[in-house]
Design a protein around this motif. Structure first.
Motif, PDB file in Angstrom:
ATOM      1  N   GLY A 127       0.787  -1.229  -0.129  1.00 31.44           N
ATOM      2  CA  GLY A 127       0.056   0.153  -0.173  1.00 31.44           C
ATOM      3  C   GLY A 127       1.014   1.227  -0.092  1.00 31.44           C
ATOM      4  O   GLY A 127       2.137   1.259  -0.033  1.00 31.44           O
ATOM      5  N   ALA A 128       0.028   2.300   0.216  1.00 30.07           N
ATOM      6  CA  ALA A 128       0.638   3.493   0.218  1.00 30.07           C
ATOM      7  C   ALA A 128       1.707   4.198   1.193  1.00 30.07           C
ATOM      8  O   ALA A 128       2.216   4.838   1.275  1.00 30.07           O
ATOM      9  N   THR A 129       1.247   3.560   2.450  1.00 28.86           N
ATOM     10  CA  THR A 129       1.947   3.995   3.745  1.00 28.86           C
ATOM     11  C   THR A 129       2.373   2.621   4.500  1.00 28.86           C
ATOM     12  O   THR A 129       1.919   1.607   4.230  1.00 28.86           O
ATOM     13  N   ASN A 130       3.368   2.908   5.451  1.00 28.66           N
ATOM     14  CA  ASN A 130       3.939   1.775   6.111  1.00 28.66           C
ATOM     15  C   ASN A 130       2.989   1.160   7.116  1.00 28.66           C
ATOM     16  O   ASN A 130       3.273   0.033   7.586  1.00 28.66           O
ATOM     17  N   THR A 131       1.830   1.703   7.311  1.00 29.09           N
ATOM     18  CA  THR A 131       0.966   0.980   8.302  1.00 29.09           C
ATOM     19  C   THR A 131       0.585  -0.359   8.012  1.00 29.09           C
ATOM     20  O   THR A 131       0.304  -1.135   9.037  1.00 29.09           O
ATOM     21  N   THR A 132       0.523  -0.707   6.768  1.00 22.56           N
ATOM     22  CA  THR A 132       0.179  -1.967   6.521  1.00 22.56           C
ATOM     23  C   THR A 132       1.100  -3.079   6.162  1.00 22.56           C
ATOM     24  O   THR A 132       0.793  -4.187   5.685  1.00 22.56           O
ATOM     25  N   ASP A 133       2.500  -2.636   6.305  1.00 25.97           N
ATOM     26  CA  ASP A 133       3.689  -3.298   5.957  1.00 25.97           C
ATOM     27  C   ASP A 133       3.706  -4.479   6.997  1.00 25.97           C
ATOM     28  O   ASP A 133       3.252  -4.393   8.301  1.00 25.97           O
ATOM     29  N   LEU A 134       4.014  -5.690   6.617  1.00 22.91           N
ATOM     30  CA  LEU A 134       4.365  -6.905   7.325  1.00 22.91           C
ATOM     31  C   LEU A 134       5.845  -7.408   7.198  1.00 22.91           C
ATOM     32  O   LEU A 134       6.029  -7.942   5.942  1.00 22.91           O
ATOM     33  N   ASP A 151      20.668 -14.581  10.778  1.00 20.42           N
ATOM     34  CA  ASP A 151      21.894 -13.512  10.519  1.00 20.42           C
ATOM     35  C   ASP A 151      22.603 -14.108   9.039  1.00 20.42           C
ATOM     36  O   ASP A 151      22.403 -15.215   8.885  1.00 20.42           O
ATOM     37  N   GLY A 152      23.048 -13.117   8.524  1.00 17.11           N
ATOM     38  CA  GLY A 152      23.792 -13.486   7.364  1.00 17.11           C
ATOM     39  C   GLY A 152      22.827 -13.056   5.955  1.00 17.11           C
ATOM     40  O   GLY A 152      23.536 -12.896   5.039  1.00 17.11           O
ATOM     41  N   PHE A 153      21.749 -12.639   6.287  1.00 18.75           N
ATOM     42  CA  PHE A 153      20.790 -12.116   5.035  1.00 18.75           C
ATOM     43  C   PHE A 153      20.650 -10.647   5.386  1.00 18.75           C
ATOM     44  O   PHE A 153      20.408 -10.248   6.363  1.00 18.75           O
ATOM     45  N   ARG A 154      20.723 -10.020   4.081  1.00 26.27           N
ATOM     46  CA  ARG A 154      20.810  -8.577   3.994  1.00 26.27           C
ATOM     47  C   ARG A 154      20.168  -8.199   2.751  1.00 26.27           C
ATOM     48  O   ARG A 154      20.313  -8.639   1.630  1.00 26.27           O
ATOM     49  N   TYR A 155      19.366  -6.912   2.753  1.00 25.99           N
ATOM     50  CA  TYR A 155      18.887  -6.194   1.594  1.00 25.99           C
ATOM     51  C   TYR A 155      18.640  -4.906   1.749  1.00 25.99           C
ATOM     52  O   TYR A 155      18.235  -4.358   3.048  1.00 25.99           O
ATOM     53  N   GLU A 156      18.432  -3.988   0.931  1.00 22.59           N
ATOM     54  CA  GLU A 156      18.096  -2.739   1.010  1.00 22.59           C
ATOM     55  C   GLU A 156      16.731  -2.363   0.195  1.00 22.59           C
ATOM     56  O   GLU A 156      16.495  -2.908  -0.578  1.00 22.59           O
ATOM     57  N   TYR A 157      16.060  -1.281   0.675  1.00 22.85           N
ATOM     58  CA  TYR A 157      15.000  -1.068   0.055  1.00 22.85           C
ATOM     59  C   TYR A 157      14.486   0.441   0.314  1.00 22.85           C
ATOM     60  O   TYR A 157      15.253   1.289   1.137  1.00 22.85           O
ATOM     61  N   ASP A 158      13.882   1.113  -0.731  1.00 26.03           N
ATOM     62  CA  ASP A 158      13.276   2.358  -0.597  1.00 26.03           C
ATOM     63  C   ASP A 158      11.940   2.463  -0.558  1.00 26.03           C
ATOM     64  O   ASP A 158      11.265   2.278  -1.850  1.00 26.03           O
ATOM     65  N   PRO A 215       7.816   2.977  -6.150  1.00 23.50           N
ATOM     66  CA  PRO A 215       6.492   2.225  -6.502  1.00 23.50           C
ATOM     67  C   PRO A 215       6.380   0.880  -5.913  1.00 23.50           C
ATOM     68  O   PRO A 215       7.336   0.126  -5.746  1.00 23.50           O
ATOM     69  N   GLU A 216       5.147   0.529  -5.291  1.00 24.75           N
ATOM     70  CA  GLU A 216       5.010  -0.684  -4.802  1.00 24.75           C
ATOM     71  C   GLU A 216       5.550  -1.804  -5.957  1.00 24.75           C
ATOM     72  O   GLU A 216       4.957  -1.647  -7.141  1.00 24.75           O
ATOM     73  N   GLY A 217       5.937  -2.910  -5.336  1.00 23.31           N
ATOM     74  CA  GLY A 217       6.402  -3.999  -6.217  1.00 23.31           C
ATOM     75  C   GLY A 217       7.891  -3.701  -7.059  1.00 23.31           C
ATOM     76  O   GLY A 217       8.483  -4.440  -7.429  1.00 23.31           O
ATOM     77  N   ASP A 218       8.536  -2.600  -6.532  1.00 18.14           N
ATOM     78  CA  ASP A 218       9.664  -2.151  -6.901  1.00 18.14           C
ATOM     79  C   ASP A 218      10.549  -1.552  -5.956  1.00 18.14           C
ATOM     80  O   ASP A 218      11.299  -0.526  -5.980  1.00 18.14           O
ATOM     81  N   ARG A 219      10.380  -1.781  -4.528  1.00 18.89           N
ATOM     82  CA  ARG A 219      11.085  -1.098  -3.462  1.00 18.89           C
ATOM     83  C   ARG A 219      12.134  -1.631  -2.994  1.00 18.89           C
ATOM     84  O   ARG A 219      13.077  -1.087  -2.096  1.00 18.89           O
ATOM     85  N   VAL A 220      12.411  -2.637  -3.276  1.00 15.80           N
ATOM     86  CA  VAL A 220      13.510  -3.978  -2.918  1.00 15.80           C
ATOM     87  C   VAL A 220      14.654  -3.498  -4.010  1.00 15.80           C
ATOM     88  O   VAL A 220      14.401  -4.058  -5.110  1.00 15.80           O
ATOM     89  N   PHE A 221      15.765  -3.209  -3.733  1.00 14.70           N
ATOM     90  CA  PHE A 221      17.028  -3.215  -4.590  1.00 14.70           C
ATOM     91  C   PHE A 221      17.295  -4.688  -5.135  1.00 14.70           C
ATOM     92  O   PHE A 221      18.044  -5.163  -3.983  1.00 14.70           O
ATOM     93  N   ASP A 222      17.056  -5.426  -6.042  1.00 14.98           N
ATOM     94  CA  ASP A 222      17.480  -6.535  -6.088  1.00 14.98           C
ATOM     95  C   ASP A 222      18.904  -6.749  -6.069  1.00 14.98           C
ATOM     96  O   ASP A 222      19.286  -7.899  -5.501  1.00 14.98           O
TER      97      ASP A 222
END
Length: 613
Positions: free
Chosen positions: A504-511, A517-524, A528-535
């Motif tokens: 959704g549009a706000t982070n209140t619905t995020d899960l 440990d050892g896993f990592r990722y970045e996001y913005d 747009p929804e569906g493209d927020r994690v940098f692959d």
């Protein structure tokens, strides 16, 4: 045979108790009306033992400044099955003594009475809670989503719904922790299923096309009036329970299901109709929960459900959102209709008064007696009969539950925004659970050596504080008895899992999932929804995850089945069932005690990624 709601000794005690909050003062009905009292509770979650900490405390009045939420609020201890029973009896007694003319009382529920329960109930598949509710004299309840946590067959078992009578199912009791095996009570505590009907008008059998449980229950007063209650559960249930447990049913729209049965009830000559719906809303002033008219800024699904529910319905008792409110919302004809909720964990009981016209049989919503009040479940009186049930099950659970598993050097906490527990961030507790699942899965060759584990925030039900940790405490964190499963996902599917966190549009619905440990990722999140994690930022032990590569992952059976709408897990292959989730926490803590809490911080919010591509 239904147990009496309270013993004579308890009835005398509650009748003479002054109480910390007096019974509600409600205007008298017109002489031609018959007043009916409904006492409603929701989201009890097996809290048969009085809860401690903030869950067991309630502000009953503000401090000198007249506002809630400050240190000078008047706080009282609340909750516990025996105190709920005593509160119900006290309110019934006061109602009958002060109401002029014929009157009757009924005790009703709006779902999630079981599951997500503390150890002493959950480890016995919530048979203790059902026994306590039977003894409390519960008349009827809708199902909630948590009634489906162990699947439809287990719901049929505890509700005695297979053929209308309870039959012990030995297979249903398998897989219980050694030392507390059995199905489960003995003697007077032998389990015979719920003595009250569970209602499920919008849970439809795929085989028959009809509700899997009764859609409604008709309550009859001594004066001959009839009130029907229709029960429905949130349509989102398949996304928040293990999908594999509900494959034989479909969940339909709540208001449409209610509207289907209203004409049937009217054909029977019933005009007084209420709804028990396990769905709800949120108010902007939850600290004012004990007041009778707290409906400030009500939002959420219940607003839409009310707007689409037949005007012939006179009352909606809601649940699910753990808020407390009593509202008057306009029905489709514009007439004000009571919409209530009693918070959670048996901290409050809603005292609802319905004046029923003798001539028409309908609720007189214009009467001053048409009202509702949320009443705190204080602890100055307890029903000895219900208390004996609670004591029995706590004694049964004491041995295995109080066994010390290990120690932690710091708190293992769920994510928080200030003091409020939230689900839109990873947590130290979730990282601990994921680490445990990964470590134990790696010791089982048949599970295929996973490289990362995922844990959903809704599966973490309480915190663990520094010091010695018992089996009970570990169980209370994960009380659903899920298994830790492994499956193979592509790198692209792992990216899809991560994208499905940010909704959704706000982070209140995020899960937001916690990961090992050892896993990592970045996001913005501004993308747009569906493209927020940098692959390109997704890594396992520092190595980038390839979209076309395959990776063995671990997750509880709820997530692995696509629960919480993490449908990308369903693309996995070669799924293997592993150990019960809490057993991995036990094994991991024993092997790593004293345990230093992990730092987490695997999900990194950025505006510019540290990688390219």
């Amino acid at each position: 045979m239904r147990r009496t709601r309270l013993t004579l000794a308890a009835a005398a005690a509650v009748a003479t108790s002054a109480g910390l909050l007096a019974a509600p003062s409600v205007a008298s009905a017109a002489p031609e009306d018959v007043t009916v009292q409904l006492l409603a509770m929701n989201d009890f979650h097996g809290r048969i033992t009085p809860q401690t900490g903030a869950d067991g405390a309630l502000a009953t009045s503000p401090g000198p400044d007249g506002t809630y939420g400050n240190a000078d609020d008047v706080i009282v201890p609340v909750g516990g099955a025996a105190h709920v029973a005593a509160t119900v009896q006290r309110l019934e007694t006061t109602f009958r003594e002060t109401t002029q003319g014929p009157a009757d009382s009924f005790f009703v529920g709006a779902g999630d009475l079981v599951s997500a329960s503390p150890f002493e109930s959950s480890v016995f598949k919530d048979e203790p809670t059902i026994e306590a509710l039977n003894a409390m004299g519960l008349d009827v309840s809708s199902v909630g989503n948590h009634e489906f946590d162990r699947g439809t067959e287990e719901l049929r078992r505890i509700s005695a719904a297979t053929d209308g009578t309870y039959t012990d199912d030995v297979e249903a009791c398998e897989g219980i922790t050694p030392g507390v095996d059995g199905c489960f009570g003995e003697g007077e505590h032998a389990f015979e299923g719920a003595e009250f009907p569970y209602l499920a008008a919008n849970v439809v059998s795929r085989e028959t096309g009809e509700p899997m449980l009764p859609p409604y229950q008709v309550l009859r007063t001594p004066a001959g009036q009839r009130i029907a209650l229709i029960g429905v559960v949130t349509e989102s249930t398949p996304t928040i329970v293990s999908p594999t447990g509900v494959t034989d049913v479909t969940f339909t729209d709540e208001a449409e299901a209610v509207n289907r049965w209203v004409p049937e009830l009217q054909r029977q000559g019933i005009e007084a109709i209420g709804v028990l719906v396990h769905e709800g809303g949120t108010v902007t002033d939850p600290n004012a929960a004990p007041t009778a008219d707290n409906c400030t800024g009500l939002t959420g699904p219940i607003v839409d459900i009310n707007a689409r529910t037949s005007a012939a319905v006179d009352l909606i008792v809601s649940a699910h959102t753990h808020n407390a409110y009593n509202c008057r919302l306009a029905d489709p004809d514009g007439t004000p209709r009571l919409v209530t909720q009693a918070g959670f964990y048996g901290r409050l009981v809603t005292d609802i008064r319905l004046p029923v016209d003798r001539a028409t049989g309908d609720v007189d919503r214009g009467s001053a007696a048409y009202a509702a009040t949320n009443v705190p479940v204080t602890r100055e009186a307890a029903d000895p009969g219900v208390q004996s049930i609670v004591d029995y099950w706590n004694a049964r659970a004491a041995g295995p539950g109080n066994t010390v598993v290990g120690t932690v050097t710091g708190d293992l906490l769920r994510a928080r925004n200030g003091t409020a527990v939230v689900r839109n961030d990873e947590s130290v507790l979730g990282t601990f659970v994921a680490n445990a699942q990964l470590a134990v899965a790696r010791t089982r060759p048949e599970l295929g050596d996973p490289v990362v584990a995922f844990m959903n925030p809704g599966g973490l039900r309480t915190d663990i504080t520094a010091g010695e940790v018992t089996f009970r405490e570990l169980f209370d964190v994960q009380p659903f008895s899920n298994t830790v499963n492994t499956l193979t996902l592509t790198g692209a599917a792992i990216d899809d899992v991560l994208e499905q966190q940010f909704r959704g549009a706000t982070n209140t619905t995020d899960l937001v999932l916690s990961t090992s440990d050892g896993f990592r990722y970045e996001y913005d999140r501004s993308r747009p929804e569906g493209d927020r994690v940098f692959d390109c930022s997704i890594t396992v032990d520092g190595t980038p995850v390839s979209p076309t590569g395959t990776y063995r992952v671990a997750a509880n059976s709820f997530l692995a089945g696509g629960g919480d709408a993490f449908t990308a897990f369903r693309t996995g292959t070669d799924q293997v069932t592993g150990p019960v989730d809490v057993d991995t926490s036990v094994e991991y803590l024993r092997a790593n005690t004293p345990l230093t809490p992990p730092t987490g911080d695997h999900a990194i919010p950025v505006t510019t990624p540290s990688c390219s591509g």
